[in-house]
Write an enzyme that holds these catalytic residues in place. Structure first.
Site, short mmCIF file in Angstrom:
data_model
loop_
_atom_site.label_atom_id
_atom_site.label_comp_id
_atom_site.label_asym_id
_atom_site.label_seq_id
_atom_site.Cartn_x
_atom_site.Cartn_y
_atom_site.Cartn_z
N ARG A 193 70.18 24.57 61.07
CA ARG A 193 68.84 25.21 61.10
C ARG A 193 68.60 25.96 59.80
O ARG A 193 67.51 25.99 59.27
CB ARG A 193 68.70 26.15 62.31
N TYR A 201 41.73 23.03 53.45
CA TYR A 201 42.05 22.01 54.47
C TYR A 201 41.71 22.59 55.86
O TYR A 201 42.02 23.75 56.14
CB TYR A 201 43.54 21.64 54.35
N ASP A 221 48.40 25.82 47.24
CA ASP A 221 48.65 24.54 47.91
C ASP A 221 48.44 23.45 46.86
O ASP A 221 47.33 23.21 46.40
CB ASP A 221 47.66 24.40 49.08
N LYS A 277 52.25 13.88 52.12
CA LYS A 277 51.29 13.16 51.28
C LYS A 277 51.98 12.50 50.08
O LYS A 277 52.85 11.69 50.27
CB LYS A 277 50.18 14.12 50.85
#
Ligand code: PLP
Length: 384
Positions: free
Chosen positions: A48, A100, A172, A197
């Site tokens: 983790r 977005y 971003d 992406k």
């Protein structure tokens, strides 16, 4: 040795396997790792927190972005959400009014629960930008080119304003990838990507990355990722590394075709508006050419009055109607009812998102085939 981006992409994690000498990085699915001594924590203890595949991807992306480190998350949204651990109920968060749709939804929903205050700002309007920074934000979220209208925000100016008021600036960089823009070099504190992406590039893995220039901030990001358990799985990191190898080649080819198609759309009177930073007519063109290493392969357009969007979409044979972007395939979407449907209608209109706006993510198909597809769509749209 300082390496060029193509070399970083082709060498990251290569021939480092100590067990078998594997050249391509193996996948490590183990959830836990053995300790040699109970008082000495090994580099990998529990997956983790970190595993070798995630570690490799973080290192490669950090090198590409000029970051000290950070973390790889289960999605782009998980990276954005991670930043929100740095603010509390009395803090102000600024974000672009046309970010977005998922980012807008997350910030709106969490601010309504009283976790922080949010103000959506048009960062391309200098007066609005100055007024917003004067309110003393703690976190400033930036997205450029913006999704879906390709507005260009001055990252250097925003980062400087952020430093003046003690705000953390997060950019971003999903639309351009580290090949075409490096926000940390322009002064931002943090850069994030939806690796779903361009970075993975094959439309088969959801992921995110968030990286900081300052080593202690990078450590804080990794600490929060472990604490909240939002780090990405080993297999996804491995797959993302596989896609990353060809990032520069894909980005350059896709950009070349995007420029060609933007010119075609711009010259056609069945199209009323084209939003592409590579066009000199784009209001952010000169800033984009200054802070970016290219215009990218995302563009949006509006059909002229009387042209039917449904007929346009129905006539396409090469492009696929789907959400997402940055893959090898050309995708087209209608942000108003698709990617940005999570935003409230008035917020969409305020941001300039109309029901007729089309967003294109240009892929690796032959440019002439894509051009014919566009013209087929426009003929059908104008006929109906
Ligand atoms: N940022 C931008 C600019 C995006 O376009 C998207 C998704 O489309 C995201 C963040 C969210 O990424 P993900 O879908 O990987 O959660």
């Amino acid at each position: 040795m300082s390496k060029k981006k193509a070399t970083i992409l082709a060498t990251a994690g290569v021939a480092q396997d100590k067990a078998f000498g594997a050249v391509a990085p193996p996948i490590h699915l183990a959830t836990t790792f053995a300790w040699a001594d109970h008082t000495e924590k090994p580099a990998f203890d529990y997956a983790r927190r970190l595993n070798p595949n995630r570690d490799q991807l973080i290192s490669a992306l950090s090198e590409l972005e000029g970051a000290a480190g950070g973390t790889v998350t289960a999605s782009g949204m998980a990276s954005i959400d991670l930043c929100l651990n740095f603010v509390g109920p009395s803090d102000l968060v600024l974000a672009p009014h046309d970010c977005y749709g998922g980012t807008h939804r997350l910030l709106t929903a969490k601010s309504r629960r009283g976790l922080f205050e949010v103000e959506f700002v048009d960062f391309t309007d200098e007066a609005a930008r100055a007024a917003a920074f004067a309110r003393g934000p703690k976190l400033v979220f930036l997205e450029t080119p913006s999704n879906p209208l390709m507005r260009i925000t001055d990252l250097e100016a925003c980062a400087a304003l952020g430093r003046e008021v003690g705000a953390m600036t997060v950019a971003d960089n999903t639309f351009l990838s580290p090949i075409l823009q490096n926000p940390l070099a322009l002064g931002c504190d943090v850069v994030m990507h939806s690796t779903t992406k361009f970075i993975s590039g094959h439309s088969d893995v959801i992921g995110g990355a968030i990286l900081a220039k300052d080593p202690s901030l990078a450590e804080d990001l990794a600490w929060w990722a472990n604490c909240t358990g939002n780090a990405g799985p080993a297999f996804d990191s491995w797959l993302t590394m596989r896609g990353l190898r060809t990032l520069e080649l894909r980005v350059r080819q896709q950009q070349e075709t995007a420029m060609r198609l933007a010119d075609v759309l711009y010259a056609d009177d069945r199209v009323s508006k084209v939003y592409y930073p590579g066009l000199p007519s784009h209001p952010g063109h000169s800033l984009a050419m200054q802070q970016q290493a290219g215009a990218g392969s995302m563009l949006s357009a509006e059909l002229a009055e009387g042209c039917d969007v449904r007929a346009f979409l129905g006539a396409l044979e090469v492009m696929t109607l789907a959400e997402s972007l940055g893959g090898f395939e050309t995708l087209i979407c209608v942000p108003d009812s698709m990617t940005h449907a999570g935003m409230e209608e008035n917020a969409r209109r305020e941001a300039g998102i109309t029901p007729g706006l089309l967003r294109f993510s240009i892929g690796l198909e032959d440019g002439a085939d894509l051009q014919s597809d566009l013209l087929r769509g426009l003929d059908a749209a104008a006929r109906s």
